[in-house]
Write an enzyme that holds these catalytic residues in place. Sequence first.
Site, mmCIF file in Angstrom:
data_model
loop_
_atom_site.group_PDB
_atom_site.id
_atom_site.type_symbol
_atom_site.label_atom_id
_atom_site.label_comp_id
_atom_site.label_asym_id
_atom_site.label_seq_id
_atom_site.Cartn_x
_atom_site.Cartn_y
_atom_site.Cartn_z
ATOM 1 N N LYS A 29 0.849 -1.192 0.000
ATOM 2 C CA LYS A 29 0.000 0.000 0.000
ATOM 3 C C LYS A 29 0.889 1.248 0.000
ATOM 4 O O LYS A 29 1.387 1.670 1.058
ATOM 5 C CB LYS A 29 -0.896 0.024 1.242
ATOM 6 N N HIS A 139 13.988 -6.125 -3.989
ATOM 7 C CA HIS A 139 13.875 -7.422 -4.666
ATOM 8 C C HIS A 139 13.994 -7.339 -6.187
ATOM 9 O O HIS A 139 14.273 -8.357 -6.831
ATOM 10 C CB HIS A 139 12.533 -8.080 -4.322
ATOM 11 N N ASP A 174 15.127 -5.443 6.622
ATOM 12 C CA ASP A 174 13.852 -6.003 6.188
ATOM 13 C C ASP A 174 13.805 -7.481 6.584
ATOM 14 O O ASP A 174 14.844 -8.146 6.641
ATOM 15 C CB ASP A 174 13.753 -5.851 4.668
ATOM 16 N N HIS A 176 12.759 -9.818 4.805
ATOM 17 C CA HIS A 176 13.112 -10.579 3.609
ATOM 18 C C HIS A 176 14.543 -10.264 3.178
ATOM 19 O O HIS A 176 14.999 -9.126 3.315
ATOM 20 C CB HIS A 176 12.160 -10.260 2.456
ATOM 21 N N ASP A 262 8.576 -4.710 7.738
ATOM 22 C CA ASP A 262 7.888 -5.992 7.893
ATOM 23 C C ASP A 262 8.572 -6.880 8.927
ATOM 24 O O ASP A 262 8.099 -7.979 9.211
ATOM 25 C CB ASP A 262 7.762 -6.723 6.554
ATOM 26 N N ARG A 268 1.640 -8.107 8.570
ATOM 27 C CA ARG A 268 0.726 -8.966 7.818
ATOM 28 C C ARG A 268 1.454 -10.136 7.162
ATOM 29 O O ARG A 268 0.894 -11.240 7.048
ATOM 30 C CB ARG A 268 0.013 -8.113 6.767
#
Length: 538
Positions: A29, A139, A174, A176, A262, A268
């Site tokens: 978002k 990414h 992050d 990830h 995140d 989420r």
Amino acid sequence: MTAEQKLRINYFYDHALGIFTHGTNHPMKPFRVRMTHNLVMNYGLCKKMEIFRPKPSTIDELTQFHTDDYINFLGKVTPSNMESCIKDCTRFNVGDDCPAFDGLLEYCRRATGGSLEGAARLNHGLCDVAVNWAGGLHHAKKQEASGFCYVNDIVVAILELLRYHKRVLYIDIDIHHGDGVEEAFYSTDRVMTLSFHNFGEYFPGTGDIHDMGIGKGRYYSVNFPLREGVDDATYKSVFEPVVSHVIDWYKPSVIVLQCGADSLSGDRLGCFNLSSKGHADCVRFVKKFNIPMLVLGGGGYTIRNVSRAWAYETGVIVGQEIGPGLPSNNSGNDYFGPEYTLMVHPSNMENKNTREYLEKIMMTIFENLDRSRHVPSVQIQDIPGKNHIFDDINEDENDPDERISQQQCDKHIVPDNEYEDSSDEESIYNSIIPVEYGPSKYVRSYRHKIIQNRSQKNLLSKLEPTVKYSDIIYPQNNNNGQFSMEVLDEVIMVEANSPKTDGIVSTYPVRDKVYTLKPRRNGSISYYGQVGSSINGL
């Protein structure tokens, strides 16, 4: 940059990013950046930094890393024509996780613009810390979208930094793995990547402790794989010693810090258990080294947590403690229920990171670094083309609409077989690093400085017949609120922050009047015309 000096902080924000959407049910978002900005403004953090609206990056700037056909495809694909170009969608991985949406390339250009502007201003010594919460999309690959990321603004910004800096350290917090950035610089020693991330059955599946780089880049890719449930104390116990060791060993002249949110508790898509304070402690710790720093956003999919964390970290950067209460003048406070506080708190989830596991990983990292003790060096050369002064300084003498020719640009680049393929594994990691220091290949123009908190009654007519602007943009319902002004090529934009507009720009052009304003050399306005009045005799 020394500890005694007051940090010069540049903050980049483009309000237009908040209108883009990946889709109703998509986790990403972009509106989270606008929520962050509203908190930053309403806490008064704007008083301690310069706020800029970056110019969107150009296609030429994006293709310094990405391939031409990939960027061209991003500019053509839309939700309505995806079925007719399904082959290219498959080729470039545009679809499920990375859907096509209206204005896709424009969104990428705007998100990248702030990172590139920040890198350019760091290069020219115009700031000590540059912040772009819309960036950090780590990414994206050279010709492939991945993990909600289409254009890798981090790689583009690091390429800009490498024109002036011998060594760049990239730190990623992050949840990830920062695979796109690591892959781009996997075979060079001029960029060291350090990523703390969840590893295992988790996207993108890369970032093993044994992924260390190849060729000249061996040992310059550092990965710290973590397990689920890591909390503040555990994260701090590994982050601080590893970062200290890497900085002491690598001696970077600039740091890029990706602050993906995140890794916060309750995300989420995440599985870490960090509080907003624990996350911000990473920013606080890196800041202590007093090395020029580019701070970027990244992941984060519970947007009420993301915006609170990034606003709090902006406070850490400018040295102002904010919270725990929300600002009373922020109309978006309903987003932050049920706590209605600035802080994101951890949960009681299990921490699967044992002390033995963490110490084993740290020991392996330290041993790998010890195998290559020497700091990589680059031959020092004079910076060519010193007459190419930064746009803010030489704005009156250069035509901002004139682009430097490709032939002139190429004179500043020494190829050093950058794109030469080989038959071994290293061929997939072709070096893209410019060897010679020098001005940016594409010199950016019109850096727009926002002038904050000037009320309508103080916008007095102090005029000189220097530059004529036939269009004025002003707020519709100002209600005597506060204004910010910005030079935009042929117009002046006034952004309202009043009870009726709540910081969201409402603009109307006035085409039947002529105003005369003189911009300063640094791009800000030194002479102001009364909003809504015309100048006679012009």
